[in-house]
Design an enzyme around this catalytic site. Structure first.
Site, PDB file in Angstrom:
ATOM      1  N   ASN A   1       3.474 -36.892  10.259  1.00 30.12           N
ATOM      2  CA  ASN A   1       4.657 -35.674  10.317  1.00 30.12           C
ATOM      3  C   ASN A   1       4.264 -34.803  11.743  1.00 30.12           C
ATOM      4  O   ASN A   1       5.082 -34.112  12.215  1.00 30.12           O
ATOM      5  CB  ASN A   1       4.647 -34.482   9.252  1.00 30.12           C
TER       6      ASN A   1
ATOM      7  N   ASP B   1      10.454 -34.811  -0.723  1.00 30.60           N
ATOM      8  CA  ASP B   1      11.204 -35.382   0.443  1.00 30.60           C
ATOM      9  C   ASP B   1      12.770 -34.696   0.253  1.00 30.60           C
ATOM     10  O   ASP B   1      13.186 -34.518  -0.904  1.00 30.60           O
ATOM     11  CB  ASP B   1      11.169 -36.769   0.554  1.00 30.60           C
TER      12      ASP B   1
HETATM   13  C1  IPE Z   1       6.647 -38.041   3.618  1.00 31.55           C
HETATM   14  O1  IPE Z   1       8.021 -37.873   4.057  1.00 31.55           O
HETATM   15  C2  IPE Z   1       5.642 -36.959   3.823  1.00 31.55           C
HETATM   16  C3  IPE Z   1       5.968 -35.665   3.183  1.00 31.55           C
HETATM   17  C4  IPE Z   1       6.640 -35.524   1.954  1.00 31.55           C
HETATM   18  C5  IPE Z   1       4.887 -34.793   3.405  1.00 31.55           C
HETATM   19  P1  IPE Z   1       8.642 -38.055   5.347  1.00 31.55           P
HETATM   20  O2  IPE Z   1      10.060 -37.576   5.351  1.00 31.55           O
HETATM   21  O3  IPE Z   1       7.777 -37.752   6.395  1.00 31.55           O
HETATM   22  O4  IPE Z   1       8.607 -39.635   5.069  1.00 31.55           O
HETATM   23  P2  IPE Z   1       9.497 -40.803   5.910  1.00 31.55           P
HETATM   24  O5  IPE Z   1       9.038 -40.632   7.505  1.00 31.55           O
HETATM   25  O6  IPE Z   1      10.962 -40.765   5.663  1.00 31.55           O
HETATM   26  O7  IPE Z   1       9.054 -42.180   5.497  1.00 31.55           O
HETATM   27  C1  IPE Z   2      10.006 -33.307   3.195  1.00 32.78           C
HETATM   28  O1  IPE Z   2      11.231 -33.175   3.720  1.00 32.78           O
HETATM   29  C2  IPE Z   2       9.048 -32.373   3.860  1.00 32.78           C
HETATM   30  C3  IPE Z   2       8.201 -32.853   4.737  1.00 32.78           C
HETATM   31  C4  IPE Z   2       7.935 -34.218   4.877  1.00 32.78           C
HETATM   32  C5  IPE Z   2       7.196 -32.100   5.199  1.00 32.78           C
HETATM   33  P1  IPE Z   2      11.748 -33.711   5.116  1.00 32.78           P
HETATM   34  O2  IPE Z   2      11.524 -32.597   6.270  1.00 32.78           O
HETATM   35  O3  IPE Z   2      11.099 -34.896   5.364  1.00 32.78           O
HETATM   36  O4  IPE Z   2      13.195 -33.957   4.762  1.00 32.78           O
HETATM   37  P2  IPE Z   2      14.049 -35.093   5.365  1.00 32.78           P
HETATM   38  O5  IPE Z   2      13.709 -36.144   4.757  1.00 32.78           O
HETATM   39  O6  IPE Z   2      14.200 -34.895   6.854  1.00 32.78           O
HETATM   40  O7  IPE Z   2      15.465 -34.661   4.612  1.00 32.78           O
HETATM   41 MG    MG Z   3      11.700 -36.768   4.899  1.00 29.90          MG
END
Ligand code: IPE
Ligand code: IPE
Ligand code: MG
Length: 247
Positions: free
Chosen positions: A76, A28
């Site tokens: 997502n 994340d």
């Molecule tokens: C969790 O991260 C999913 C992945 C790392 C693929 P998100 O960024 O989607 O999670 P939330 O929405 O902040 O909980």
């Molecule tokens: C993790 O990084 C990747 C996925 C969830 C696919 P994020 O895209 O969630 O990054 P933040 O949380 O918005 O910084």
């Molecule tokens: Mg995220």
């Protein structure tokens, strides 16, 4: 202390016989990493793939048996279409550039999640990656793609019900029977869960399988997650007392 020195110390302190069998990672913070640098979010995802390369290599070197990486959740899809499209291009790109290295490191590729709802080209990339590496006997690299834990549990219940209806289930259902209907059927539960970016939540990841995992959180964004952070997580894991309800 210099990074190299700290890495050296941690590596020396880690006991090979006590490395976790299965490490699961919620990767994340890609978006925030990029935005804080004045870059578009997809640059964070691009850099995140570099971290995947390095973490795969190190985990395989440390003798970890299974590495599960949360790459795309069932939630997502709620992101802007352009970002979803970019994220969907990454598995295709990854297998194209990484297959040689995966082969030479004896890594076996698998996935968990609802594959049917992924774009065709992603399904093909995953299937090809699986086929090419199926006889490798080293680390299992397990991508969670279009994965959601509640969806998985419902799928398992559904499978169980239809097998019961067909008379294929003998006796009572126990935890072991149930686990066989999950995507993770052949895998041990994670010993260690790592989540980057400072969020302290599970986000619908492996709810059943994480029942007794050790949880390790770091504020570091995924693109900045390095060998040193991995070593810190492994070192802390080895120094925790897992009780499983006992004293
Ligand atoms: C969790 O991260 C999913 C992945 C790392 C693929 P998100 O960024 O989607 O999670 P939330 O929405 O902040 O909980
Ligand atoms: C993790 O990084 C990747 C996925 C969830 C696919 P994020 O895209 O969630 O990054 P933040 O949380 O918005 O910084
Ligand atoms: Mg995220």
């Amino acid at each position: 202390m210099k990074t190299e020195q700290r890495e050296y110390e941690l590596e020396a302190a880690i006991k090979t016989e006590k490395v976790p069998r299965h490490v699961a990672v919620i990767m994340d913070g890609n978006g925030r990493w990029a935005v804080e640098k004045g870059l578009p979010r997809h640059e964070g995802h691009r850099q995140g793939v570099e971290t995947v390369r390095s973490v795969v290599r190190h985990c395989s070197e440390f003798g970890i048996k299974v590495l599960t990486l949360f790459a795309f959740s069932t939630e997502n899809w709620k992101r802007p279409v352009r970002e979803v499209n970019y994220l969907m291009s990454l598995p295709v790109e990854y297998f194209k550039t990484e297959l040689d290295e995966l082969m030479s490191n004896n890594v076996q590729v698998r996935m968990i999640g609802d594959k049917k709802k992924l774009p065709r080209r992603v399904q093909k990339a995953v299937d090809d990656g699986f086929e090419a590496t199926r006889n490798n006997t080293g680390m299992i690299l397990n991508f969670a793609l279009n994965y959601g834990s509640r969806q998985e549990i419902i799928m398992a219940v559904d499978g169980l019900l239809s097998d019961a209806k067909e008379g294929r289930i003998k006796g009572k259902i126990n935890e072991k029977t149930f686990s066989r209907y999950m995507y993770t059927a052949e895998l041990p539960d994670p010993d260690l869960l790592i989540r980057t970016s400072g969020e302290i939540r599970i986000s619908n990841f492996l709810l059943w399988q994480l029942a007794y995992s050790e949880l390790w959180f770091t504020d570091v964004y995924w693109p900045d997650f390095s060998k040193l952070h991995l070593l810190e997580a492994l070192y802390e894991y080895q120094n925790r007392k897992r009780r499983f309800g006992k004293v």
